[in-house]
Design an enzyme around this catalytic site. Sequence first.
Site, PDB file in Angstrom:
ATOM      1  N   LYS A 162      25.490  17.198  52.647  1.00 15.71           N
ATOM      2  CA  LYS A 162      26.842  17.142  53.162  1.00 15.71           C
ATOM      3  C   LYS A 162      26.841  17.659  54.605  1.00 15.71           C
ATOM      4  CE  LYS A 162      29.136  15.788  49.461  1.00 15.71           C
ATOM      5  NZ  LYS A 162      29.953  14.566  49.424  1.00 15.71           N
ATOM      6  N   ASP A 190      25.617  12.458  53.872  1.00 18.00           N
ATOM      7  CA  ASP A 190      27.006  12.108  53.597  1.00 18.00           C
ATOM      8  C   ASP A 190      27.915  12.858  54.554  1.00 18.00           C
ATOM      9  OD1 ASP A 190      29.417  11.322  52.584  1.00 18.00           O
ATOM     10  OD2 ASP A 190      29.188  12.310  50.643  1.00 18.00           O
ATOM     11  N   GLU A 217      26.083   7.877  54.721  1.00 15.38           N
ATOM     12  CA  GLU A 217      27.291   7.599  53.941  1.00 15.38           C
ATOM     13  C   GLU A 217      28.552   8.012  54.691  1.00 15.38           C
ATOM     14  OE1 GLU A 217      29.135   8.793  49.541  1.00 15.38           O
ATOM     15  OE2 GLU A 217      27.029   9.164  50.008  1.00 15.38           O
ATOM     16  N   LYS A 266      33.272   5.355  42.506  1.00 11.77           N
ATOM     17  CA  LYS A 266      33.692   6.570  41.804  1.00 11.77           C
ATOM     18  C   LYS A 266      34.858   6.222  40.891  1.00 11.77           C
ATOM     19  CE  LYS A 266      32.179   9.764  45.424  1.00 11.77           C
ATOM     20  NZ  LYS A 266      32.593  10.767  46.429  1.00 11.77           N
TER      21      LYS A 266
END
Length: 368
Positions: A162, A190, A217, A266
Site C-alpha cells: 500500500k 496499490d 493498481e 470485490k
Amino acid sequence: MIKAISLYAIRLPLYQPFVVSYHTYHDMPSIIVKMESDDGYVGFGEAVADEHVTGETWESTYYLLKNTLAPLLIGQNPGEFELIHERMNKTVYGAPAAKAAMDIACHDLVAKKLGVPVYQLIGGRYHDRFPITHVLSIGEPAAMAEEAVQKVSEGYLSFKMKVGKQVGHDIERIRAVRSAVGNDIAIRVDVNQGWVNSSNALRALPYLEELQIDWLEQPVMADDLDGMAELKRKARLPLMVDEGLKGIKEMREVIQKQAADKINIKLMKCGGILPAVKLANQAEMAGMECQVGSMVESSIGSAAGFHVAFSKKIITSVELTGPLKFAKDVGNLHYDVPYIQLNEKSGLGIDIIEDALTELTVHRDVIQ
C-alpha cells in the site's frame, strides 16, 4: 422461502492499524446478516461498507438493510438469485455492500440446502489452491521492509504494498522492500488513488519497471479511466483497476477505453457473488485477467470471495486476507499459509463462532 433476517452491526478488532492512502483503520466495521428459511436452513452474509469507495457507511448500510432490503426479501425464494437482485436494484440505486450481504446469505443458505459448496452453484471448482499475498500497509520504508522479511520467513511469496502518499517517498518504500526480500519475491503496488492523476503516476513508472513490480493498481482517481488508459499506453508493466471498477457499467467502459490490463473484483463493490461472476465473464470475453480482492471482510465475506475465485479460470490471483488481520473473527476460515485450499463443506464452508459474534455486536435487529 426467507422467513427471518437478523442483522448484527459489529466491529472487528485488528492486530494493528491498517493504513492506506485515504484512511487509517483501527478496527473494521462490518454488518453480518443471518438469513433463515421457512424449512430450517440458515445462511450468513456480510457487508463491509467503505464511504471512500462506494459512498456507503457502516451506519447507512445497517439502516438500509433494516428498513428496506431485509423487509423486501422476507417471503422471497433465496434461490432466485437473479430475481433477488432485480428486486433490490429496482428498490435501491447503488448500495453494493448492502446488496452483497443479502446475496452472500442467499448463496450460503441455498448451497447448504442442496448439500454442496457455494462454488458448485456458480460453475464448479476450477482451481486447487491459491497463493496468499500479504498486504503491507503504509509505513516508513524500514518498517515495511522489516515486516516483509518477517513474512518471507513465514512462507509468504508475494506482497501487495500500500502506497499513495507522495510519489518520491513511495518509491523509497518500494525500493526498501525490494532490497530486503530480493528479486524472487513478487511485489504488487496499490496506490488506492493516492497519486491522483496520470502526470504524477508517470513519474513513478520508470522506477517501478526497474524494481520489477508485478503490476500497478489504481494509481489515479477512481473516475479517471482516461488517465488509466493514458498510463496503459505508456507503461511497460500491467495496470490493474480497482476503485474505478464497481459494476457492469464501469467494466464496459474499462474494456472500451482499454484502461487496464487486469481488474480487481470485490464483492462489496459490485453487489455480491452473482454480480462478481458476471464481471469475471465480461473480463474473460475481453481477455483480461481478474483478481478477487477484499474490503477486509471477516471469514464470511472472505469465504464468499474465495468461492468466486476458485470457480473461474480467468481469476488468477486473490487478496482476501481479512481473517489473518483480525484479533477476533466471527468465523473459522482456514488458511494454510502461504496458500488457501477451500474445503468441500456445504455453503460457504465455515462455522460461525456465535460467542464472538455476540461479543462484537454493537447493534442487533431481527426482521420477520
